[in-house]
Design a protein around this motif. Structure first.
Motif, PDB file in Angstrom:
ATOM      1  N   LEU A 167       0.835  -1.207   0.000  1.00  0.00           N
ATOM      2  CA  LEU A 167       0.000   0.000   0.000  1.00  0.00           C
ATOM      3  C   LEU A 167       0.869   1.255   0.000  1.00  0.00           C
ATOM      4  CD1 LEU A 167      -2.740  -1.219   2.493  1.00  0.00           C
ATOM      5  CD2 LEU A 167      -3.048  -0.770   0.049  1.00  0.00           C
ATOM      6  N   LYS A 168       1.947   1.228   0.759  1.00  0.00           N
ATOM      7  CA  LYS A 168       2.866   2.370   0.783  1.00  0.00           C
ATOM      8  C   LYS A 168       3.452   2.611  -0.596  1.00  0.00           C
ATOM      9  CE  LYS A 168       6.837   4.203   3.336  1.00  0.00           C
ATOM     10  NZ  LYS A 168       7.818   3.922   4.439  1.00  0.00           N
ATOM     11  N   ALA A 169       3.804   1.537  -1.309  1.00  0.00           N
ATOM     12  CA  ALA A 169       4.374   1.668  -2.651  1.00  0.00           C
ATOM     13  C   ALA A 169       3.378   2.295  -3.618  1.00  0.00           C
ATOM     14  CB  ALA A 169       4.814   0.303  -3.167  1.00  0.00           C
ATOM     15  N   ARG A 170       2.102   2.133  -3.351  1.00  0.00           N
ATOM     16  CA  ARG A 170       1.050   2.722  -4.198  1.00  0.00           C
ATOM     17  C   ARG A 170       0.659   4.124  -3.738  1.00  0.00           C
ATOM     18  NH1 ARG A 170      -3.820  -1.413  -4.676  1.00  0.00           N
ATOM     19  NH2 ARG A 170      -4.597   0.324  -5.953  1.00  0.00           N
ATOM     20  N   GLY A 171       1.281   4.614  -2.689  1.00  0.00           N
ATOM     21  CA  GLY A 171       0.965   5.943  -2.186  1.00  0.00           C
ATOM     22  C   GLY A 171      -0.357   6.011  -1.456  1.00  0.00           C
ATOM     23  N   ILE A 172      -0.790   4.890  -0.877  1.00  0.00           N
ATOM     24  CA  ILE A 172      -2.072   4.822  -0.171  1.00  0.00           C
ATOM     25  C   ILE A 172      -1.824   4.832   1.331  1.00  0.00           C
ATOM     26  CG2 ILE A 172      -4.133   3.421   0.234  1.00  0.00           C
ATOM     27  CD1 ILE A 172      -3.781   2.312  -2.608  1.00  0.00           C
ATOM     28  N   ALA A 173      -2.446   5.772   2.019  1.00  0.00           N
ATOM     29  CA  ALA A 173      -2.302   5.880   3.470  1.00  0.00           C
ATOM     30  C   ALA A 173      -3.061   4.732   4.151  1.00  0.00           C
ATOM     31  CB  ALA A 173      -2.838   7.217   3.954  1.00  0.00           C
ATOM     32  N   VAL A 174      -2.621   4.381   5.350  1.00  0.00           N
ATOM     33  CA  VAL A 174      -3.231   3.264   6.071  1.00  0.00           C
ATOM     34  C   VAL A 174      -3.520   3.639   7.521  1.00  0.00           C
ATOM     35  CG1 VAL A 174      -2.931   0.888   6.894  1.00  0.00           C
ATOM     36  CG2 VAL A 174      -2.091   1.536   4.626  1.00  0.00           C
ATOM     37  N   LEU A 175      -4.714   3.268   7.964  1.00  0.00           N
ATOM     38  CA  LEU A 175      -5.055   3.250   9.382  1.00  0.00           C
ATOM     39  C   LEU A 175      -5.116   1.778   9.761  1.00  0.00           C
ATOM     40  CD1 LEU A 175      -6.057   4.188  12.127  1.00  0.00           C
ATOM     41  CD2 LEU A 175      -8.335   4.513  11.137  1.00  0.00           C
ATOM     42  N   LEU A 176      -4.179   1.327  10.572  1.00  0.00           N
ATOM     43  CA  LEU A 176      -4.081  -0.075  10.959  1.00  0.00           C
ATOM     44  C   LEU A 176      -4.942  -0.312  12.196  1.00  0.00           C
ATOM     45  CD1 LEU A 176      -2.755  -2.852  10.517  1.00  0.00           C
ATOM     46  CD2 LEU A 176      -0.842  -2.062  11.936  1.00  0.00           C
TER      47      LEU A 176
ATOM     48  N   GLU B  78       4.729   1.249  13.857  1.00  0.00           N
ATOM     49  CA  GLU B  78       5.982   1.985  14.034  1.00  0.00           C
ATOM     50  C   GLU B  78       6.921   1.773  12.852  1.00  0.00           C
ATOM     51  OE1 GLU B  78       7.515   0.695  17.775  1.00  0.00           O
ATOM     52  OE2 GLU B  78       6.039   1.832  18.956  1.00  0.00           O
ATOM     53  N   LYS B  79       7.017   0.550  12.367  1.00  0.00           N
ATOM     54  CA  LYS B  79       7.914   0.264  11.256  1.00  0.00           C
ATOM     55  C   LYS B  79       7.530   1.031  10.003  1.00  0.00           C
ATOM     56  CE  LYS B  79       9.629  -3.463   8.269  1.00  0.00           C
ATOM     57  NZ  LYS B  79       9.685  -4.925   8.023  1.00  0.00           N
ATOM     58  N   HIS B  80       6.227   1.111   9.730  1.00  0.00           N
ATOM     59  CA  HIS B  80       5.760   1.721   8.477  1.00  0.00           C
ATOM     60  C   HIS B  80       5.270   3.158   8.654  1.00  0.00           C
ATOM     61  CE1 HIS B  80       6.029  -1.900   5.939  1.00  0.00           C
ATOM     62  NE2 HIS B  80       5.764  -2.555   7.051  1.00  0.00           N
TER      63      HIS B  80
ATOM     64  N   GLU C  35     -11.130  10.305  12.094  1.00  0.00           N
ATOM     65  CA  GLU C  35     -11.200  11.697  11.642  1.00  0.00           C
ATOM     66  C   GLU C  35      -9.791  12.275  11.476  1.00  0.00           C
ATOM     67  OE1 GLU C  35     -13.492  15.885  12.724  1.00  0.00           O
ATOM     68  OE2 GLU C  35     -13.453  14.267  14.199  1.00  0.00           O
ATOM     69  N   ALA C  36      -8.916  11.995  12.422  1.00  0.00           N
ATOM     70  CA  ALA C  36      -7.532  12.469  12.307  1.00  0.00           C
ATOM     71  C   ALA C  36      -6.855  11.839  11.094  1.00  0.00           C
ATOM     72  CB  ALA C  36      -6.766  12.121  13.586  1.00  0.00           C
ATOM     73  N   PHE C  37      -7.120  10.572  10.846  1.00  0.00           N
ATOM     74  CA  PHE C  37      -6.569   9.879   9.685  1.00  0.00           C
ATOM     75  C   PHE C  37      -7.076  10.523   8.396  1.00  0.00           C
ATOM     76  CE2 PHE C  37      -7.258   6.343   6.566  1.00  0.00           C
ATOM     77  CZ  PHE C  37      -5.930   6.136   6.238  1.00  0.00           C
ATOM     78  N   LEU C  38      -8.366  10.793   8.336  1.00  0.00           N
ATOM     79  CA  LEU C  38      -8.949  11.401   7.131  1.00  0.00           C
ATOM     80  C   LEU C  38      -8.344  12.786   6.872  1.00  0.00           C
ATOM     81  CD1 LEU C  38     -10.956  11.272   4.811  1.00  0.00           C
ATOM     82  CD2 LEU C  38     -12.725  12.093   6.377  1.00  0.00           C
ATOM     83  N   LYS C  39      -8.141  13.544   7.925  1.00  0.00           N
ATOM     84  CA  LYS C  39      -7.537  14.869   7.776  1.00  0.00           C
ATOM     85  C   LYS C  39      -6.121  14.748   7.200  1.00  0.00           C
ATOM     86  CE  LYS C  39     -10.069  17.401  11.372  1.00  0.00           C
ATOM     87  NZ  LYS C  39      -9.948  18.055  12.713  1.00  0.00           N
ATOM     88  N   SER C  40      -5.377  13.741   7.665  1.00  0.00           N
ATOM     89  CA  SER C  40      -4.010  13.569   7.153  1.00  0.00           C
ATOM     90  C   SER C  40      -4.036  13.142   5.699  1.00  0.00           C
ATOM     91  CB  SER C  40      -3.251  12.540   7.990  1.00  0.00           C
ATOM     92  OG  SER C  40      -3.719  11.222   7.762  1.00  0.00           O
ATOM     93  N   VAL C  41      -5.024  12.332   5.313  1.00  0.00           N
ATOM     94  CA  VAL C  41      -5.170  11.938   3.912  1.00  0.00           C
ATOM     95  C   VAL C  41      -5.484  13.158   3.049  1.00  0.00           C
ATOM     96  CG1 VAL C  41      -6.621  10.643   2.289  1.00  0.00           C
ATOM     97  CG2 VAL C  41      -5.855   9.568   4.407  1.00  0.00           C
ATOM     98  N   MET C  42      -6.379  13.997   3.526  1.00  0.00           N
ATOM     99  CA  MET C  42      -6.775  15.193   2.767  1.00  0.00           C
ATOM    100  C   MET C  42      -5.609  16.163   2.644  1.00  0.00           C
ATOM    101  SD  MET C  42     -10.560  15.702   4.484  1.00  0.00           S
ATOM    102  CE  MET C  42     -10.922  17.221   3.606  1.00  0.00           C
ATOM    103  N   ALA C  43      -4.751  16.176   3.635  1.00  0.00           N
ATOM    104  CA  ALA C  43      -3.594  17.075   3.602  1.00  0.00           C
ATOM    105  C   ALA C  43      -2.448  16.503   2.782  1.00  0.00           C
ATOM    106  CB  ALA C  43      -3.123  17.371   5.020  1.00  0.00           C
ATOM    107  N   GLY C  44      -2.607  15.245   2.344  1.00  0.00           N
ATOM    108  CA  GLY C  44      -1.577  14.614   1.545  1.00  0.00           C
ATOM    109  C   GLY C  44      -0.384  14.165   2.325  1.00  0.00           C
ATOM    110  N   GLU C  45      -0.576  13.920   3.614  1.00  0.00           N
ATOM    111  CA  GLU C  45       0.538  13.498   4.459  1.00  0.00           C
ATOM    112  C   GLU C  45       0.824  12.025   4.257  1.00  0.00           C
ATOM    113  OE1 GLU C  45      -0.408  14.601   8.432  1.00  0.00           O
ATOM    114  OE2 GLU C  45      -0.384  16.735   8.027  1.00  0.00           O
TER     115      GLU C  45
END
Length: 214
Positions: free
Chosen positions: A124-133, A159-161, A204-214
């Motif tokens: 998922l990281k290689a595809r540029g997709i954020a993850v909430l585990l 922590e690793k990813h 919600e915090a995860f979604l905000k980070s996705v919207m910010a492109g983090e």
């Protein structure tokens, strides 16, 4: 081309570009809930599944978001890894990754579960997709050694990813009979409501980070 005609041409181009940018901005943020029966909504109406209710809760807070339900009942971490690429379509901005419960129920070696989650996060990281585990805990009947080896997986992988972590997907619902269906493992509609309410600040915090492109 006359100056007037040229000016009109470039103005038209600018308007088209602005309209296109506006249309792209107006598209909802696309997330995928990827997991097992806990994500799929085992024995529940589709409208009571976790992704549907979480999407509704986020929309109620003003977010334009779509959460696809890619939960498959009975799925293990190895099954999830095998279907990850086609279950998470292009255009997905973030994934809520919830797998491991069936691994623990079947007594699969925690090291195997960790290897599979590691591989999914890498892809998922290689595809540029954020993850909430979304983490899971081993059933107590598996014994202290198994619990110790299994329960640390999610923190280590987060922590690793460098991904967001919600430590226990069934927080507030596990061992609560009034929030479960008759099998004593899966949430009923009220249980899903509790799960959504508990995870909502993290989501919600995860979604905000996705919207910010983090």
């Amino acid at each position: 081309m006359s100056f007037k005609a040229a000016l009109g041409f470039f103005v038209s181009l600018a308007i088209t570009a602005l309209l296109s940018a506006g249309a792209a901005w107006a598209e909802p943020i696309k997330l995928v809930g990827f997991g097992d029966s806990l994500m799929a909504g085992y024995q529940l109406p589709a409208s009571d599944a976790f992704p549907v209710k979480l999407e509704a809760a986020l929309k109620a807070r003003g977010y334009d978001v779509e959460i696809a339900n890619a939960g498959v009942s009975g799925d293990t971490s190895s099954g999830g890894l095998a279907r990850l690429d086609w279950s998470v379509p292009d255009g997905t901005k973030g994934v809520i990754l919830e797998l491991g419960a069936n691994d623990a129920l079947r007594g699969i070696a925690p090291e195997e579960t960790e290897k599979n989650i590691d591989a999914m996060l890498t892809r998922l990281k290689a595809r540029g997709i954020a993850v909430l585990l979304a983490g899971m805990l081993a059933p107590p009947n598996m014994g202290a050694d198994y619990e110790k080896r299994f329960n640390g997986i999610y923190q280590r992988m987060a922590e690793k990813h460098g991904v967001a972590l919600y430590p226990f997907f069934l927080d507030g619902v596990a061992a609560q009979a009034d929030l479960q269906i008759d099998d004593g493992m899966h949430p009923n509609p009220a249980g899903v409501d509790v799960m959504v309410a508990r995870i909502l600040p993290t989501a919600e915090a995860f979604l905000k980070s996705v919207m910010a492109g983090e």
